[in-house]
Design a protein around this motif. Structure first.
Motif, mmCIF file in Angstrom:
data_model
loop_
_atom_site.group_PDB
_atom_site.id
_atom_site.type_symbol
_atom_site.label_atom_id
_atom_site.label_comp_id
_atom_site.label_asym_id
_atom_site.label_seq_id
_atom_site.Cartn_x
_atom_site.Cartn_y
_atom_site.Cartn_z
ATOM 1 N N LYS A 28 0.829 -1.205 0.000
ATOM 2 C CA LYS A 28 0.000 0.000 0.000
ATOM 3 C C LYS A 28 0.867 1.261 0.000
ATOM 4 O O LYS A 28 1.858 1.358 0.716
ATOM 5 C CB LYS A 28 -0.934 0.007 1.211
ATOM 6 C CG LYS A 28 -1.902 1.195 1.246
ATOM 7 C CD LYS A 28 -2.898 1.082 2.406
ATOM 8 C CE LYS A 28 -3.962 0.048 2.117
ATOM 9 N NZ LYS A 28 -5.028 0.060 3.172
ATOM 10 N N VAL A 30 0.183 5.484 0.353
ATOM 11 C CA VAL A 30 -0.810 6.491 0.713
ATOM 12 C C VAL A 30 -0.274 7.858 0.312
ATOM 13 O O VAL A 30 0.866 8.215 0.630
ATOM 14 C CB VAL A 30 -1.132 6.465 2.218
ATOM 15 C CG1 VAL A 30 -2.169 7.541 2.560
ATOM 16 C CG2 VAL A 30 -1.632 5.084 2.631
ATOM 17 N N VAL A 41 -6.761 11.957 1.362
ATOM 18 C CA VAL A 41 -5.687 11.008 1.102
ATOM 19 C C VAL A 41 -6.145 10.033 0.026
ATOM 20 O O VAL A 41 -7.324 9.667 -0.042
ATOM 21 C CB VAL A 41 -5.257 10.230 2.375
ATOM 22 C CG1 VAL A 41 -4.665 11.167 3.402
ATOM 23 C CG2 VAL A 41 -6.414 9.446 2.961
ATOM 24 N N LYS A 43 -5.436 6.240 -1.351
ATOM 25 C CA LYS A 43 -4.823 4.969 -1.003
ATOM 26 C C LYS A 43 -4.663 4.134 -2.256
ATOM 27 O O LYS A 43 -5.584 4.004 -3.058
ATOM 28 C CB LYS A 43 -5.673 4.235 0.039
ATOM 29 C CG LYS A 43 -5.684 4.950 1.376
ATOM 30 C CD LYS A 43 -6.277 4.108 2.486
ATOM 31 C CE LYS A 43 -6.096 4.779 3.837
ATOM 32 N NZ LYS A 43 -6.668 3.955 4.937
#
Length: 280
Positions: A28, A30, A41, A43
C-alpha cells in the motif's frame, strides 16, 4: 514500480490534486493531497499477478464498499469509488477523508486516565455499532486502525479484513487480524462475530490503562492461540487497583473469554455506556 508515473495515473483517474507520498508499506502507498479543494488522502494498493493478487483486489473493493455503506463520523469516510489502474490491473486506488492526528501505537507509551479510556470506548462503540448494524465484523480492531484526531475523536479505519456475515462467499472465511489484538474466535477454526470486535476493543482499553496485554502475545503462536481459547483474561483491577467499578466492569465484560458473556455488539456496548453516563 515507477512511483512518479503511478502517482500521475492515480491522480488523473481520481481527480486527486497536489499528490505527495505520505506513507508506504507492504502493498500500500498512501498519498496526501486534495479532492475538490478539500484535504484528502489517496490509497493505492499494488496488485501482484496470480491468485493472491486477485484476493488483494477483492479485499480493496470490499474495503471501499464497506466504508461507503457506513454512516458514522467515527468511521473514516470514503470519497470515491475504487478505481483499477492498468490492464491487466496493476493497482487499485480510492480517496478517503484526511484525518489528522496519529494512530494509537504512539499513545500507548504512557498510562491513560479514565476519561481518555471512556472516550475510546464510546467512540469505538459508535463506530462498531455502525458496522455491526450492516452485519459487518471489522476483525482487525488494532492500534494501527484507530486514529486519534486533533479534535479528540477516535476514528475507525481500514476494514480490509472485514467480513460481511451475510456474504461469506464474497468476503472469505478466516482472517488472522493483528497479533496481540485478536479474540478467541480469531484462532484457526474459529468464527469471528460482532462480539469478537468487542473483545479487541477490550484489549485496547486494557493496554491503554495498564501498559500490558490481557493475554500475553509474546510467546509462540500455538501457545498464544491456546491461551486465547482456554484462559480468561485477568481483571483489569489486578493491574490498575484504583480503577472505578464502572470502568472495571465494562473492560472485564469486553474481555470475557466466551462471546455470549461479552457485549454482543457495538449497539449493546453503546447502550451500557449511555446507561452509566460514560463517554461522550
Amino acid at each position: 514500480m515507477n512511483v512518479t508515473q503511478l502517482i500521475a495515473d492515480v491522480s488523473a483517474a481520481l481527480g486527486f490534486e497536489d499528490a505527495q507520498p505520505l506513507t508506504q508499506g507492504g502493498q500500500k502507498l498512501v498519498l496526501r493531497g486534495s479532492l475538490s479543494g478539500a484535504p484528502a488522502v489517496a490509497k493505492i494498493v499494488m496488485i501482484q499477478p496470480g491468485p493472491n493478487g486477485e484476493v488483494t483486489l477483492q479485499r480493496a473493493h470490499r474495503e471501499v464498499e464497506l466504508l461507503s455503506a457506513v454512516d458514522s463520523d467515527r468511521v473514516v469516510k470514503v470519497l470515491t469509488d475504487a478505481v483499477e489502474i492498468g490492464e491487466p490491473t496493476e493497482s487499485v486506488c480510492w480517496v478517503e477523508e484526511y484525518l489528522d492526528g496519529d494512530d494509537l501505537h504512539a499513545a500507548f507509551d504512557h498510562a491513560w486516565n479514565e476519561q481518555e479510556v471512556w472516550g475510546l470506548l464510546s467512540d469505538m462503540a459508535e463506530a462498531l455499532s455502525a458496522c455491526h448494524e450492516l452485519e459487518v465484523v471489522h476483525r482487525d480492531l488494532s492500534p494501527g486502525n484507530v486514529r486519534h484526531t486533533s479534535d479528540g475523536r477516535f476514528v475507525l479505519m481500514d476494514p480490509g479484513l472485514a467480513r460481511h456475515l451475510e456474504k461469506t462467499a464474497l468476503t472469505g472465511a478466516f482472517q488472522p487480524g493483528t497479533p496481540g489484538w485478536r479474540s478467541p474466535e480469531h484462532v484457526p477454526g474459529g468464527d469471528p462475530v460482532p462480539a469478537s470486535d468487542i473483545y479487541s476493543l477490550g484489549i485496547l482499553a486494557f493496554v491503554a490503562l495498564s501498559g500490558s496485554f490481557p493475554v500475553n502475545p509474546h510467546v509462540d503462536q500455538a501457545a498464544y492461540d491456546r491461551a486465547l481459547v482456554e484462559q480468561q483474561a485477568s481483571s483489569i483491577a489486578t493491574l490498575v487497583p484504583g480503577i472505578s467499578p464502572e470502568l472495571r466492569q465494562v473492560v472485564d465484560t469486553c474481555l470475557s473469554r466466551q462471546p455470549a458473556r461479552r457485549y454482543l455488539d457495538g449497539a449493546e456496548l453503546r447502550a451500557v455506556l449511555a446507561e452509566i453516563g460514560a463517554g461522550r
